[in-house]
Scaffold this motif. Structure first.
Motif, mmCIF file in Angstrom:
data_model
loop_
_atom_site.group_PDB
_atom_site.id
_atom_site.type_symbol
_atom_site.label_atom_id
_atom_site.label_comp_id
_atom_site.label_asym_id
_atom_site.label_seq_id
_atom_site.Cartn_x
_atom_site.Cartn_y
_atom_site.Cartn_z
ATOM 1 N N TYR A 150 0.186 -3.844 -3.819
ATOM 2 C CA TYR A 150 1.421 -3.721 -4.589
ATOM 3 C C TYR A 150 2.038 -2.350 -4.336
ATOM 4 C CZ TYR A 150 -0.604 -7.651 -7.145
ATOM 5 O OH TYR A 150 -1.152 -8.857 -7.491
ATOM 6 N N PHE A 174 5.266 0.373 -5.650
ATOM 7 C CA PHE A 174 6.136 0.680 -6.781
ATOM 8 C C PHE A 174 7.004 1.894 -6.470
ATOM 9 C CE2 PHE A 174 3.600 -1.994 -9.554
ATOM 10 C CZ PHE A 174 2.319 -1.866 -9.051
ATOM 11 N N ARG A 204 9.125 -2.918 -8.354
ATOM 12 C CA ARG A 204 7.812 -3.197 -7.799
ATOM 13 C C ARG A 204 7.920 -4.311 -6.765
ATOM 14 N NH1 ARG A 204 5.847 -5.700 -13.556
ATOM 15 N NH2 ARG A 204 6.842 -7.737 -13.352
ATOM 16 N N GLU A 249 5.365 -7.040 -4.346
ATOM 17 C CA GLU A 249 4.073 -7.570 -3.914
ATOM 18 C C GLU A 249 4.102 -7.712 -2.395
ATOM 19 O OE1 GLU A 249 2.968 -10.940 -6.915
ATOM 20 O OE2 GLU A 249 5.139 -10.667 -6.841
ATOM 21 N N ARG A 288 -0.829 0.354 -4.872
ATOM 22 C CA ARG A 288 -2.005 -0.096 -5.616
ATOM 23 C C ARG A 288 -2.717 -1.182 -4.838
ATOM 24 N NH1 ARG A 288 -4.260 -3.783 -9.087
ATOM 25 N NH2 ARG A 288 -2.542 -5.258 -9.217
ATOM 26 N N THR A 306 -9.582 -0.892 -9.885
ATOM 27 C CA THR A 306 -9.186 -0.483 -11.235
ATOM 28 C C THR A 306 -7.710 -0.157 -11.363
ATOM 29 O OG1 THR A 306 -9.749 1.832 -10.859
ATOM 30 C CG2 THR A 306 -11.460 0.408 -11.735
ATOM 31 N N ASN A 307 -6.898 -0.769 -10.559
ATOM 32 C CA ASN A 307 -5.457 -0.556 -10.692
ATOM 33 C C ASN A 307 -5.046 0.893 -10.489
ATOM 34 O OD1 ASN A 307 -5.411 -3.232 -11.246
ATOM 35 N ND2 ASN A 307 -4.808 -3.038 -13.372
ATOM 36 N N LYS A 308 -5.826 1.667 -9.792
ATOM 37 C CA LYS A 308 -5.430 3.044 -9.531
ATOM 38 C C LYS A 308 -4.186 3.079 -8.668
ATOM 39 C CE LYS A 308 -9.376 4.231 -7.753
ATOM 40 N NZ LYS A 308 -10.388 5.055 -7.073
ATOM 41 N N LEU A 309 -3.262 3.932 -9.045
ATOM 42 C CA LEU A 309 -2.049 4.131 -8.259
ATOM 43 C C LEU A 309 -2.214 5.368 -7.386
ATOM 44 C CD1 LEU A 309 0.779 3.444 -10.864
ATOM 45 C CD2 LEU A 309 0.040 1.967 -9.013
ATOM 46 N N PHE A 361 0.005 7.975 -5.363
ATOM 47 C CA PHE A 361 1.399 8.408 -5.351
ATOM 48 C C PHE A 361 1.729 9.246 -4.129
ATOM 49 C CE2 PHE A 361 3.214 7.269 -9.451
ATOM 50 C CZ PHE A 361 2.078 6.989 -10.213
#
Lengths: 112, 117
Positions: B33, B35, B50, B52, B95, B102-105, B107
């Motif tokens: 993903y 963003f 966002r 996909e 992500r 764990t959905n860590k972004l 950046f």
């Protein structure tokens, strides 16, 4: 709807003093919780994340620690602050699906 | 490890004009993903849009749209009809969908957008 509260908004602390920043989330259960730090003019660095109560993972070695005493409460702490701990700290939460993070309003910490 | 690169530290646009912010990323995963977040002077991080990776159609949210080029690992943000309130730091983020991630972004370093009246 979900909301996230982070406090305090600003903090000035002397070197060597302790730190406690708190973050709480409302309107969701079992979120993933995160602490990010943003140095001046820089991007966001992930410090800690938690997938459940008492479960903390650290991304970078540092002078800080985190705890999650309740499902929707995340605390960032230090026993003795360093000058290098100054920065803008952001708490965030996410759940499944896209997993995008939703951020609190941040705490500007200045260590003097 | 995945990385996100924003090569434009600063950009400027005239009010009502269109601007494109660049973002590239590096990953060996096929599904993920992406963003764009906006950070105005208040420092509050706001999700803008966002995408996909398995969707070929570019995401659009009102005046904001993306140009997602999966093969090139590029994810640019286009802001149309720029407004003074669009002035902010913009961050691109990645992500992984993998379990345990764990959905860590992750950046990028951000692009500071100025909007000239």
């Amino acid at each position: 709807s979900q909301t996230i509260h982070q406090w305090p908004a600003t903090l000035v602390q002397p070197v060597g003093s302790p730190l406690s920043l708190e973050c709480t989330v409302e309107g969701t259960s079992n979120p993933n919780l995160y602490w990010y730090r943003q140095a001046a003019g820089r991007g966001l660095q992930l410090l800690f994340y938690s997938v459940g109560i008492g479960q903390i993972s650290s991304e970078v070695p540092q002078n800080l620690s985190a705890s999650r005493p309740q499902d929707r409460q995340f605390i960032l702490s230090s026993k003795k602050l360093l000058l290098s701990d100054s920065g803008f700290y952001l708490c965030a939460w996410s759940v499944g699906g896209f997993g995008e993070a939703f951020f609190g309003q941040g705490t500007r910490l200045t260590v003097v | 490890a995945q990385t996100v690169t924003q090569s434009q530290p600063e950009m400027s646009v005239q009010e009502a004009e269109t601007v494109t912010l660049s973002c590239t990323y590096d990953t060996s995963e096929s599904d993920y993903y992406l963003f764009w977040y906006k950070q105005p002077p208040s420092r509050q991080m706001i999700l803008v849009i966002r995408q996909e990776a398995y969707k070929q159609q570019n995401a659009t949210e009102n005046r904001f749209s993306v140009n997602f080029q999966k093969a090139a690992k590029s994810f640019s943000l286009k802001i149309s009809d720029s407004q003074l309130g669009d002035a902010a730091m913009y961050f691109c983020a990645y992500r992984s969908p993998r379990k345990g991630a764990t959905n860590k972004l992750i950046f990028g370093t951000g692009t500071l957008l100025a909007v000239q009246p």
